[in-house]
Design a protein around this motif. Structure first.
Motif, PDB file in Angstrom:
ATOM      1  N   TYR A 143      -4.639  -2.322   9.070  1.00  0.00           N
ATOM      2  CA  TYR A 143      -4.823  -3.228  10.217  1.00  0.00           C
ATOM      3  C   TYR A 143      -6.260  -3.723  10.359  1.00  0.00           C
ATOM      4  O   TYR A 143      -6.628  -4.259  11.409  1.00  0.00           O
ATOM      5  N   ARG A 175       4.254  -8.243  -0.895  1.00  0.00           N
ATOM      6  CA  ARG A 175       3.970  -6.878  -1.318  1.00  0.00           C
ATOM      7  C   ARG A 175       2.719  -6.802  -2.175  1.00  0.00           C
ATOM      8  O   ARG A 175       2.780  -6.783  -3.409  1.00  0.00           O
ATOM      9  N   ASP A 195      -6.939   4.401   5.473  1.00  0.00           N
ATOM     10  CA  ASP A 195      -5.920   3.367   5.293  1.00  0.00           C
ATOM     11  C   ASP A 195      -6.211   2.241   6.291  1.00  0.00           C
ATOM     12  O   ASP A 195      -5.977   2.390   7.492  1.00  0.00           O
ATOM     13  N   SER A 215       0.060  -7.142   3.910  1.00  0.00           N
ATOM     14  CA  SER A 215       1.323  -7.237   4.651  1.00  0.00           C
ATOM     15  C   SER A 215       1.112  -7.671   6.095  1.00  0.00           C
ATOM     16  O   SER A 215       1.840  -8.513   6.618  1.00  0.00           O
ATOM     17  N   LYS A 216       0.125  -7.078   6.753  1.00  0.00           N
ATOM     18  CA  LYS A 216      -0.038  -7.341   8.187  1.00  0.00           C
ATOM     19  C   LYS A 216      -0.744  -8.671   8.426  1.00  0.00           C
ATOM     20  O   LYS A 216      -0.663  -9.261   9.484  1.00  0.00           O
ATOM     21  N   SER A 262       0.830  -1.212   0.000  1.00  0.00           N
ATOM     22  CA  SER A 262       0.000   0.000   0.000  1.00  0.00           C
ATOM     23  C   SER A 262       0.859   1.255   0.000  1.00  0.00           C
ATOM     24  O   SER A 262       0.395   2.328  -0.381  1.00  0.00           O
ATOM     25  N   THR A 306      -3.965  -3.726   2.712  1.00  0.00           N
ATOM     26  CA  THR A 306      -2.712  -4.401   2.403  1.00  0.00           C
ATOM     27  C   THR A 306      -2.771  -5.825   2.938  1.00  0.00           C
ATOM     28  O   THR A 306      -3.496  -6.086   3.898  1.00  0.00           O
TER      29      THR A 306
HETATM   30  C1  LIG Z   1      -1.053   2.485   8.379  1.00  0.00           C
HETATM   31  C2  LIG Z   1      -0.135   1.809   7.406  1.00  0.00           C
HETATM   32  N1  LIG Z   1      -0.388   1.888   6.096  1.00  0.00           N
HETATM   33  C3  LIG Z   1       0.405   1.303   5.189  1.00  0.00           C
HETATM   34  C4  LIG Z   1       1.518   0.590   5.562  1.00  0.00           C
HETATM   35  C5  LIG Z   1       2.397   0.001   4.506  1.00  0.00           C
HETATM   36  O1  LIG Z   1       2.018  -1.266   4.192  1.00  0.00           O
HETATM   37  P1  LIG Z   1       2.571  -2.052   2.928  1.00  0.00           P
HETATM   38  O2  LIG Z   1       3.421  -3.132   3.461  1.00  0.00           O
HETATM   39  O3  LIG Z   1       1.338  -2.561   2.242  1.00  0.00           O
HETATM   40  O4  LIG Z   1       3.306  -1.084   2.047  1.00  0.00           O
HETATM   41  C6  LIG Z   1       1.835   0.477   6.910  1.00  0.00           C
HETATM   42  C7  LIG Z   1       3.040  -0.255   7.339  1.00  0.00           C
HETATM   43  O5  LIG Z   1       3.469  -0.256   8.430  1.00  0.00           O
HETATM   44  C8  LIG Z   1       0.981   1.104   7.849  1.00  0.00           C
HETATM   45  O6  LIG Z   1       1.238   1.054   9.165  1.00  0.00           O
END
Ligand SMILES: Cc1ncc(COP(=O)(O)O)c(C=O)c1O
Length: 377
Positions: free
Chosen positions: A205, A238, A202, A230-231, A103, A228
């Motif tokens: 989480y 990615r 965004d 990612s978490k 993201s 995303t």
């Molecule tokens: C609120 C927030 N948005 C976006 C991201 C970035 O995520 P990505 O790994 O998808 O680039 C993070 C990463 O810590 C985040 O805390």
């Protein structure tokens, strides 16, 4: 005789001179995003999912990977993956998706697209540092409204700042990083209504929270939701997703790099989405551990911990955050020290929820760090 710095060769000096002369001032003023070295440490600093995939899922994935057409460019819009996400998330008709290399890339696309001369970004602070960093990198001024001391949003101050600065974009991490707090839906709705420009919610989480603004996209033209994977367990892959009312995607598509989501990412995502329970169960385990960890932190003298709807906890230590961070590191546990990042974060630390065993190691190290007599770092 003074020793010559071996890094300062005449070539290097010449290049540095050119960099200062040629690179835009706003880029020179930035600091690169710093990632702490983590080799050999229990890594609880970056909001990663601590659980690997079950062996069978991994085995099936490897079989699928054998067929990956790596000699071809990827499908530029990842149409199959988009269709899958739309269905899984039950997106309302008219909502369009754009996929990114995380993201972060989508945040970058948004600020690039809206960086008209004189345009501004508005954020509450502290929040995710890349909003400010990326806005400034494209010449957008970034205005910030401090959160309240309890890390709740100061709604009157946000509304007043919107009125004053007329921001082109408001970024709201929902839940917020690094505080873990979620805005009440009515507060979020109020902000979206009052915004003169775009509001980007965004939801990095969201898998650990009780709220998503995705259904709101149907009735609001100035709202974009970011997601995303990612978490949720795929930080190494990615993949970020932007969901927007019709119209935004076509504009952003003009500056998206054609093949930003690779063959391996598309294929792996399809595989994961075929087994939705795996990541959902892991997220549930993380939420259960979050409750346990929060209670354990709250019971420690000299520690203040805030409730979180994310996969991390923010806490403050009376013993001094840099000292405690350092001692934890010596004990083999890496968390994030936020002291100095923002005045509201004095003596604050952020720990990602790990496996039960990792969390025990963290708590053990923390208790020892808090008990240790003050002394030089
Ligand atoms: C609120 C927030 N948005 C976006 C991201 C970035 O995520 P990505 O790994 O998808 O680039 C993070 C990463 O810590 C985040 O805390």
């Amino acid at each position: 005789m003074t020793e010559r710095d071996p890094a300062q060769t005449p070539d290097r000096v010449r290049v540095e001179h050119d960099v200062r002369r040629l690179v835009r001032e706003e880029i020179q003023a930035l600091s690169a995003y710093h990632v702490q070295p983590a080799a050999g440490l229990i890594k609880l600093d970056a909001m990663e999912n601590p659980y690997p995939w079950p062996a069978e899922l991994r085995q099936d994935w490897l079989t699928r990977l054998r067929e990956a057409p790596l000699h071809r460019y990827p499908d530029p819009t990842a149409a199959a993956l988009q269709a899958r996400l739309r269905a899984d998330w039950g997106l309302p008709p008219g909502v369009e998706l754009l996929l990114g290399n995380g993201s972060d890339e989508l945040i970058q696309l948004l600020v690039m697209a809206l960086a008209r001369p004189g345009a501004r970004v508005l954020i509450p602070e502290p929040t995710f540092v890349m909003y400010r960093q990326l806005a400034q990198s494209v010449g957008l001024a970034c205005e910030a409204v401090p959160l309240r001391a309890d890390f709740d949003l100061d709604l009157p101050a946000m509304l007043a700042a919107m009125e004053r600065h007329r921001p082109a974009i408001v970024f709201l991490a929902q839940p917020n990083n690094p505080t873990g707090q979620l805005l009440a839906p009515e507060v979020l709705a109020r902000l979206v209504e009052a915004a003169p420009g775009l509001v980007v919610v965004d939801e990095a989480y969201a898998p650990f929270a009780d709220f998503t603004a995705l259904p709101w996209l149907a009735g609001r033209d100035n709202l974009i939701v970011l997601r995303t994977f990612s978490k949720l367990g795929l930080a190494g892959l990615r993949l970020g997703v932007l969901a927007a009312p019709a119209g935004w995607q076509a504009a952003l598509e003009k500056i998206r790099l054609p093949y930003n989501v690779g063959v391996l990412t598309q294929l792996t995502m399809m595989h994961v989405l075929d087994h939705p329970d795996v990541l959902a169960d892991q997220a549930a385990a993380i939420c259960a551990e979050r409750a346990r960890l929060q209670a354990a932190l709250a019971a420690l003298p000299g520690v203040e911990v805030w409730p979180s709807q994310a996969n991390f906890l923010l806490f403050r230590v009376r013993a001094g955050a840099p000292r405690v961070h350092h001692r934890l590191r010596e004990a083999g546990v890496l968390i994030k020290c936020l002291h100095g990042a923002h005045p509201l974060l004095a003596d604050c630390l952020r720990v990602t929820v790990g496996t039960p065993a990792e969390n025990e190691s963290f708590l053990h190290g923390l208790r020892a760090a808090l008990a240790a007599a003050p002394g030089p770092l």
